[in-house]
Design a protein around this motif. Structure first.
Motif, PDB file in Angstrom:
ATOM      1  N   CYS A 122       0.848  -1.193   0.000  1.00  0.00           N
ATOM      2  CA  CYS A 122       0.000   0.000   0.000  1.00  0.00           C
ATOM      3  C   CYS A 122       0.880   1.237   0.000  1.00  0.00           C
ATOM      4  O   CYS A 122       1.854   1.321   0.766  1.00  0.00           O
ATOM      5  N   GLU A 123       0.555   2.194  -0.855  1.00  0.00           N
ATOM      6  CA  GLU A 123       1.299   3.445  -0.957  1.00  0.00           C
ATOM      7  C   GLU A 123       0.650   4.508  -0.072  1.00  0.00           C
ATOM      8  O   GLU A 123      -0.501   4.354   0.372  1.00  0.00           O
ATOM      9  N   PRO A 124       1.369   5.607   0.216  1.00  0.00           N
ATOM     10  CA  PRO A 124       0.747   6.699   0.975  1.00  0.00           C
ATOM     11  C   PRO A 124      -0.559   7.143   0.325  1.00  0.00           C
ATOM     12  O   PRO A 124      -0.696   7.147  -0.902  1.00  0.00           O
ATOM     13  N   GLY A 125      -1.518   7.493   1.162  1.00  0.00           N
ATOM     14  CA  GLY A 125      -2.842   7.825   0.656  1.00  0.00           C
ATOM     15  C   GLY A 125      -3.706   6.601   0.478  1.00  0.00           C
ATOM     16  O   GLY A 125      -4.774   6.659  -0.125  1.00  0.00           O
ATOM     17  N   TYR A 126      -3.252   5.469   1.025  1.00  0.00           N
ATOM     18  CA  TYR A 126      -3.977   4.195   0.907  1.00  0.00           C
ATOM     19  C   TYR A 126      -4.234   3.822  -0.543  1.00  0.00           C
ATOM     20  O   TYR A 126      -5.310   3.375  -0.914  1.00  0.00           O
ATOM     21  N   MET A 127      -3.204   4.001  -1.375  1.00  0.00           N
ATOM     22  CA  MET A 127      -3.288   3.603  -2.774  1.00  0.00           C
ATOM     23  C   MET A 127      -2.677   2.206  -2.913  1.00  0.00           C
ATOM     24  O   MET A 127      -1.514   1.996  -2.547  1.00  0.00           O
ATOM     25  N   PRO A 134      -9.241  -1.285  -6.370  1.00  0.00           N
ATOM     26  CA  PRO A 134     -10.228  -0.226  -6.196  1.00  0.00           C
ATOM     27  C   PRO A 134      -9.661   0.937  -5.393  1.00  0.00           C
ATOM     28  O   PRO A 134      -8.568   0.850  -4.817  1.00  0.00           O
ATOM     29  N   ASP A 135     -10.404   2.007  -5.355  1.00  0.00           N
ATOM     30  CA  ASP A 135     -10.055   3.146  -4.514  1.00  0.00           C
ATOM     31  C   ASP A 135     -10.530   2.834  -3.091  1.00  0.00           C
ATOM     32  O   ASP A 135     -11.724   2.790  -2.820  1.00  0.00           O
ATOM     33  N   VAL A 136      -9.586   2.600  -2.188  1.00  0.00           N
ATOM     34  CA  VAL A 136      -9.936   2.188  -0.825  1.00  0.00           C
ATOM     35  C   VAL A 136      -9.630   3.280   0.198  1.00  0.00           C
ATOM     36  O   VAL A 136      -9.690   3.035   1.405  1.00  0.00           O
ATOM     37  N   ARG A 137      -9.332   4.467  -0.274  1.00  0.00           N
ATOM     38  CA  ARG A 137      -8.884   5.507   0.652  1.00  0.00           C
ATOM     39  C   ARG A 137      -9.926   5.836   1.709  1.00  0.00           C
ATOM     40  O   ARG A 137      -9.618   5.885   2.908  1.00  0.00           O
ATOM     41  N   GLY A 161     -11.833  -6.310   5.422  1.00  0.00           N
ATOM     42  CA  GLY A 161     -12.641  -6.001   6.599  1.00  0.00           C
ATOM     43  C   GLY A 161     -12.951  -4.519   6.693  1.00  0.00           C
ATOM     44  O   GLY A 161     -14.066  -4.126   7.039  1.00  0.00           O
ATOM     45  N   ALA A 162     -11.962  -3.682   6.382  1.00  0.00           N
ATOM     46  CA  ALA A 162     -12.180  -2.233   6.400  1.00  0.00           C
ATOM     47  C   ALA A 162     -13.186  -1.815   5.335  1.00  0.00           C
ATOM     48  O   ALA A 162     -14.057  -0.965   5.583  1.00  0.00           O
ATOM     49  N   ILE A 163     -13.085  -2.418   4.157  1.00  0.00           N
ATOM     50  CA  ILE A 163     -14.021  -2.087   3.077  1.00  0.00           C
ATOM     51  C   ILE A 163     -15.433  -2.506   3.470  1.00  0.00           C
ATOM     52  O   ILE A 163     -16.405  -1.756   3.297  1.00  0.00           O
TER      53      ILE A 163
END
Length: 389
Positions: A122-127, A134-137, A161-163
């Motif tokens: 995972c990159e900064p910004g939750y990318m 998908p966009d999970v930010r 789980g977060a999604i």
């Protein structure tokens, strides 16, 4: 939605043709970083992945995101195959529900550890830097808080789980007794079992009508909101979890009950006395493995006994304590009714009344559940308690 962020206190390392690499490690519940990690992609079969994970090797996925999800589902099917299908003898615990319960819980823990070994970068910004990711930010910020400034790895199960929690939070859970929806936050137990709410909705309030009530371990705030709807003038709702307090605050504001409910960070009781004290503790003695588990498992029945032992000194004259508790532990052989009654008596309390209700959740009707006999016999009860023997 969340004011709790998992800390990046460790790193994972792996090697490939380009050399040695590392990423910060982030996981809930202080799960330690895996020490053996290898890169994996779409060429890895589910059987090969299962073998590696079973041997303690974590897999950092570098292929297609949707293929990673399909792999996780395939791994899940392999972990739920019965012992007989794997050529292992079934434990001789047919007449010992406690042994069966502990065996099933151990199997679930082993399954969680194995499936938790499939990791995503995972990159900064939750990318998520994978194909078709998908966009999970929004979901990750709601669950974990602000994004770190450096890349990291986390278990795919945790991301899913977060999604799922984010979608659940947006939709909410319908609570018929309230005539409204409760919106659970990530890591806060959702009021998906109507029976304990229904018991509180129909139990007769003490006389004279309570002006002040305590709701211990408020969680989503559903019971505090119901007490307010029933006419209790003021409620103090407590919880130790910052997530739960934030969740309760949001729900109470949405339901128009915030002016009548004060939220207090406390382990059980706030200062003072009340006319009514309500507690719906975890119903099974045992160690909690996650934030959600803490709503089900109560180590050494600590919360249950703490509620009973402190009740008399926190009640006004003619006040009552309402204990809402499933008897599943009794049917599993983890706690006896005599033990519970003994704790009530030792706390200087008497039982004024007891109302019970059958469970309505699907697992109570699932004959394939290994604990079906206990779940089918389960009842949830509201115990009305008062000082005096």
């Amino acid at each position: 939605m969340s004011d709790s962020t998992p800390s990046a206190t460790d790193t994972i390392r792996w090697e490939d043709a380009d050399g040695t690499h590392q990423l910060a490690w982030r996981a809930e519940a202080s799960t330690p970083a895996p020490r053996r990690v290898s890169a994996a992609d779409d060429r890895l079969s589910a059987d090969a992945a299962y073998r590696l994970l079973s041997q303690g090797e974590a897999l950092l996925w570098q292929g297609d995101y949707h293929n990673a999800r399909q792999l996780l589902q395939a791994l899940g099917r392999r972990t739920t195959r019965g012992p007989a299908k794997r050529g292992k003898p079934v434990a001789a615990d047919a007449s010992d529900p406690a042994a069966r319960f502990h065996r099933e819980r151990m199997a679930r823990a082993q399954r969680a550890r194995l499936l938790g070994g499939l990791l995503l970068p995972c990159e900064p910004g939750y990318m998520v830097p994978l194909r078709r990711a998908p966009d999970v930010r929004a979901a990750c910020e709601a669950a974990f808080g602000p994004s770190p400034d450096t890349p990291f790895a986390l278990p795919l199960r945790e991301l899913l789980g977060a999604i799922g929690a984010y979608e659940w939070w947006k939709k909410g859970v319908e609570v018929p007794a309230l005539g409204a929806r409760i919106h659970p936050h990530y890591g806060v137990f959702a009021p998906v079992r109507d029976e304990y709410v229904d018991l509180l909705a129909r139990a007769p309030l003490p006389s004279p009508a309570p002006r002040l009530a305590f709701d211990l371990g408020t969680g989503t705030g559903v019971l505090a909101a119901l007490l307010a709807r029933r006419g209790v003038e003021r409620i103090v709702a407590t919880d130790l979890s910052p997530r739960a307090l934030a969740c309760a605050r949001e729900n109470l504001e949405r339901l128009g009950c915030a002016a009548r409910v004060a939220l207090h960070a406390a382990d059980l009781y706030p200062p003072g006395r009340a006319d009514l004290v309500v507690c719906n503790p975890p119903w099974l003695p045992g160690r909690a493995g996650s934030a959600l588990d803490a709503a089900v498992y109560d180590p050494d029945s600590r919360m249950l006994r703490g509620f009973l032992d402190g009740l008399a000194e926190h009640l006004n004259a003619h006040g009552e304590g309402w204990l809402i508790l499933s008897d599943l532990a009794e049917h599993l052989g983890l706690r006896s009714r005599e033990q519970l009654l003994g704790w009530i008596a030792d706390a200087g309390l008497k039982v004024v009344d007891r109302q019970e209700i059958r469970p309505c959740h699907p697992r109570a009707q699932d004959a394939d559940d290994p604990l079906h006999a206990a779940r089918a016999a389960e009842r949830t009860a509201l115990w009305r308690l008062a000082p005096g023997r």
